[in-house]
Motif scaffolding. Structure first.
Motif, PDB file in Angstrom:
ATOM      1  N   GLU A 277       0.683   5.408   1.140  1.00  0.00           N
ATOM      2  CA  GLU A 277      -0.106   6.514   1.675  1.00  0.00           C
ATOM      3  C   GLU A 277       0.546   7.831   1.265  1.00  0.00           C
ATOM      4  O   GLU A 277       1.737   8.041   1.482  1.00  0.00           O
TER       5      GLU A 277
ATOM      6  N   VAL B  73      -3.607   5.423  -0.924  1.00  0.00           N
ATOM      7  CA  VAL B  73      -4.530   6.188  -0.091  1.00  0.00           C
ATOM      8  C   VAL B  73      -4.019   7.620   0.032  1.00  0.00           C
ATOM      9  O   VAL B  73      -2.826   7.843   0.264  1.00  0.00           O
TER      10      VAL B  73
ATOM     11  N   VAL C   1      -2.413  -0.846   4.285  1.00  0.00           N
ATOM     12  CA  VAL C   1      -3.516  -0.213   3.555  1.00  0.00           C
ATOM     13  C   VAL C   1      -3.944  -1.065   2.360  1.00  0.00           C
ATOM     14  O   VAL C   1      -4.446  -0.571   1.373  1.00  0.00           O
TER      15      VAL C   1
ATOM     16  N   ARG D 107      -9.316  10.443   4.619  1.00  0.00           N
ATOM     17  CA  ARG D 107      -8.533   9.513   3.797  1.00  0.00           C
ATOM     18  C   ARG D 107      -9.403   9.024   2.667  1.00  0.00           C
ATOM     19  O   ARG D 107     -10.553   8.658   2.881  1.00  0.00           O
TER      20      ARG D 107
ATOM     21  N   GLY E 274       0.850  -1.184   0.000  1.00  0.00           N
ATOM     22  CA  GLY E 274       0.000   0.000   0.000  1.00  0.00           C
ATOM     23  C   GLY E 274       0.886   1.234   0.000  1.00  0.00           C
ATOM     24  O   GLY E 274       2.066   1.161   0.347  1.00  0.00           O
TER      25      GLY E 274
END
Ligand code: MG
Length: 337
Positions: free
Chosen positions: A242, A314, A309, A322, A240
């Motif tokens: 962010e 994200v 995530v 978010r 993931g």
């Protein structure tokens, strides 16, 4: 021949073709391989690891603030080779010219390619020209293929992102896309919106010299922009990512154009910035290298690779929310490069 136009005869392989090749191309591109005019360039590549990339350029308009289709064709291919940790050495150039193209426009494009080749330290080793009847292409299309020698100390790949790594963007997001939409729509904002189109060979070399093995992914966020490229990397690496919205560098003009036309700058193309994934302890080194470089002065850390995530990108918004940033669906801007 500057006020002449491209005619079908320029593509027939006879006298007019030979004259075009010698006057418009060979006098501008000087390389030992090209001067042989053989059917293929022959060169010595006594190295084990070669990076090899091809790309076609159909951008409209062919001249835009900050560049033109020729500069873009050289920079685009050089950058694709460079982000794999390779020093670009030679490129090929294939032109598809529409009958009626002004030869003075072709000459400007050829000059701009020669300038960009010098900047990037590459030679044009082989090329081809075809002419198609009016209406069968739009002015000029260019294909470039590049070969580079890969450094021994790198293992760069889009599938090498690791949880905990920092995500750095070396220049403001979306400048190329914003410049193209402005040029196409004759849109005026307070200052000129310039494409970031440029070869990043030197910047990339400097980053790799300084941080070596701590950089594991480099990719240029071209079509689909930063958001789409991050999705490609998150998928390929099964991690993931962010992103902190407020930390993404975006020029005021690019933001203004995006607001007027309803685009998200994170989905607008760059042609002179790269995403760099590096270990936490190398962040200051990479940012330091960028800030010392004219192509990297707006570099910023924009996010972190995560393992919690769920394989998604994200966006943490300025207000603390978010949201998931998906890959670009459909084509927002056709013929951007
Ligand atoms: Mg690329």
């Amino acid at each position: 021949m500057s006020d002449e136009r491209i005619t079908i005869a320029h593509g027939h392989g006879g006298l007019a073709s030979h004259r075009l090749i010698s006057d418009a191309f060979l006098s501008v591109y000087t390389s030992p391989e090209l001067e042989q005019l053989d059917d293929a360039a022959v060169m010595r590549l006594p190295y084990e690891r070669i990076a090899f990339s091809t790309d076609s350029f159909v951008v409209q308009p062919i001249f835009f603030p900050g560049g033109d289709i020729g500069k873009l064709a050289v920079a685009g291919t050089v950058n694709d080779v460079s982000v794999m940790g390779a020093r670009p050495l030679v490129i090929s150039v294939g032109f598809i010219l529409e009958e009626g193209l002004l030869i003075s426009d072709l000459e400007k494009i050829v000059q701009s390619m020669a300038t960009e080749c010098r900047r990037a330290g590459v030679r044009i080793a082989t090329g081809d020209t075809k002419v198609v009847p009016k209406g069968a292409a739009d002015k000029i299309f260019i294909n470039t293929t590049g070969i580079g020698i890969r450094r021994k100390d790198v293992t760069l790949s889009g599938s090498n992102a690791k949880p905990g790594q920092a995500v750095i963007l070396t220049g403001p997001a979306g400048d190329h896309g914003a410049a193209i939409v402005c040029a196409r729509n004759d849109l005026k904002v307070s200052g000129e919106v310039l494409s970031d189109c440029r070869s990043l060979t030197d910047l990339i070399d400097d980053i790799l010299d300084a941080s070596g093995q701590s950089v594991s992914v480099m990719r240029d966020p071209t079509r689909g922009g930063v958001a789409t490229t991050l999705n490609e990397i998150s998928k390929a690496s099964a991690v993931g990512i962010e992103i902190d919205e407020e930390s993404v560098p975006i020029r005021d003009n690019t933001r203004a154009v995006s607001e007027i036309l309803g685009f998200d700058p994170l989905y607008l193309a760059n042609e002179g910035a790269i995403l760099v994934f590096c270990d936490e302890e190398a962040v200051d080194i990479v940012l330091g290298v960028c800030s010392a470089h004219p192509s990297g002065e707006h570099a910023a850390r924009i996010g972190t690779v995560r393992n919690d995530v769920d394989g998604k990108v994200v966006l943490r918004t300025a207000t603390g929310g978010r949201r998931i940033m998906d890959m670009l669906a459909g084509e927002m801007l056709p013929r951007i490069c």
